[in-house]
Design an enzyme around this catalytic site. Structure first.
Site, PDB file in Angstrom:
ATOM      1  N   PRO A   2      56.855  79.121  28.215  1.00  0.00           N
ATOM      2  CA  PRO A   2      56.313  78.786  26.890  1.00  0.00           C
ATOM      3  C   PRO A   2      55.988  77.300  26.775  1.00  0.00           C
ATOM      4  O   PRO A   2      56.797  76.449  27.118  1.00  0.00           O
ATOM      5  CB  PRO A   2      57.439  79.179  25.928  1.00  0.00           C
ATOM      6  N   GLU A   3      54.784  77.013  26.326  1.00  0.00           N
ATOM      7  CA  GLU A   3      54.345  75.633  26.118  1.00  0.00           C
ATOM      8  C   GLU A   3      54.356  75.354  24.619  1.00  0.00           C
ATOM      9  O   GLU A   3      54.660  76.236  23.818  1.00  0.00           O
ATOM     10  CB  GLU A   3      52.937  75.452  26.693  1.00  0.00           C
ATOM     11  N   HIS A  90      69.391  90.855  28.778  1.00  0.00           N
ATOM     12  CA  HIS A  90      69.144  89.409  28.698  1.00  0.00           C
ATOM     13  C   HIS A  90      69.168  88.866  27.275  1.00  0.00           C
ATOM     14  O   HIS A  90      68.712  87.756  27.026  1.00  0.00           O
ATOM     15  CB  HIS A  90      67.825  89.070  29.381  1.00  0.00           C
ATOM     16  N   ARG A 108      66.008  84.158  32.577  1.00  0.00           N
ATOM     17  CA  ARG A 108      66.344  83.137  33.580  1.00  0.00           C
ATOM     18  C   ARG A 108      67.379  82.127  33.085  1.00  0.00           C
ATOM     19  O   ARG A 108      67.840  81.284  33.847  1.00  0.00           O
ATOM     20  CB  ARG A 108      65.068  82.432  34.049  1.00  0.00           C
TER      21      ARG A 108
END
Ligand SMILES: [Zn+2]
Length: 269
Positions: A2-3, A90, A108
């Site tokens: 994500p930016e 997750h 992650r």
């Protein structure tokens, strides 16, 4: 990953679900994110969310006497779900707000959930962040002044979060294309005119991405499944060997500081 535009779209999507609501519960299923989730967050119940802001790629949930600092890392996503929705593998963190819950999924685990009751702008993760690219603080005069002392290539200057925050690899390449500036040009050799075009190009590029995300990411609230970072149509990014959309020459790829830079040798001087 994500930016800034994804984070901003997330903020806008979450704001109506959080603002003014009372936190009724907190669940930490796995505290081992980029930094351990502090125990303080377990005591958040009872506080009212005042607002949710963004600084760089950090989301700041203002709880009145402190801020919850959220970061999506490499693979994180935030969704609003009905309370009691079963957590999956997750789904590491929930903030329950009465009839809805905010859930962080992060396969992650490079994301972050932190708490500070001090001035949030002085937090060690935020204090060194550069200018917000979409704020009026980024203007051509400021960019011109900032670049004077830097021999580094303008592409790398833009990606240095201590100067301007949140212009990642994709948006640096795209903004330099729009501004017609070669990515290897030394930052301090940019003219006042270059800085004017580049400032405009950064804002236009980021705003276009936010608009694109606003339409494609609408379903992140309530939806289940993948985060769905948005796909866009790029001018040069990831288009090595393809024809420049403006002039037809082939887009080139070079490495700058281990990152791929894409540019058009004709349109960018
Ligand atoms: Zn071209």
């Amino acid at each position: 990953m994500p930016e800034l535009p994804e984070v901003e779209v997330t903020r806008r999507g979450l704001a109506p679900h959080l603002t003014g609501r009372v936190i009724s519960g907190v669940a930490v299923r796995d505290a081992r994110l980029r930094w351990p989730i502090p125990r303080d967050v377990l005591a958040l119940a009872g506080r009212t969310v005042k607002t949710i802001r963004r600084r760089g790629k950090y989301l700041l949930v203002d709880c009145g006497d402190g801020h919850l600092i959220l970061h999506l890392g490499m693979s994180g996503s935030l969704r609003v779900l009905p309370p009691g929705t079963p957590a999956e593998k997750h789904d590491h963190f929930d903030l329950v707000l009465g009839d809805r819950l905010l859930r962080l999924r992060d396969p992650r685990r490079f994301g972050a959930v932190l708490w500070t009751s001090d001035a949030v702008a002085a937090h060690p993760l935020l204090v060194h962040l550069g200018i917000e690219p979409l704020s009026p603080s980024l203007n051509s005069t400021r960019l011109y002044a900032l670049t004077r002392a830097h021999r580094t290539a303008i592409k790398q200057f833009l990606m240095d979060g201590r100067r301007v925050v949140g212009v990642g690899n994709i948006y640096a390449s795209e903004a330099l294309f729009r501004a017609g500036i070669h990515p290897r040009k030394s930052a301090r050799r940019l003219s006042a005119k270059d800085c004017e075009r580049l400032t405009k190009a950064i804002k236009v590029t980021l705003r276009a991405a936010i608009r694109a995300g606003g339409s494609t990411l609408r379903d992140f609230v309530g939806a289940d499944g993948a985060a769905g970072y948005f796909q866009q149509r790029y001018w040069v990014y990831d288009r090595a060997g393809k024809k420049c959309r403006r002039c037809g020459k082939l887009v080139r790829k070079v490495l700058q500081g281990q990152r791929s830079t894409y540019y058009c040798p004709t349109c960018q001087r």
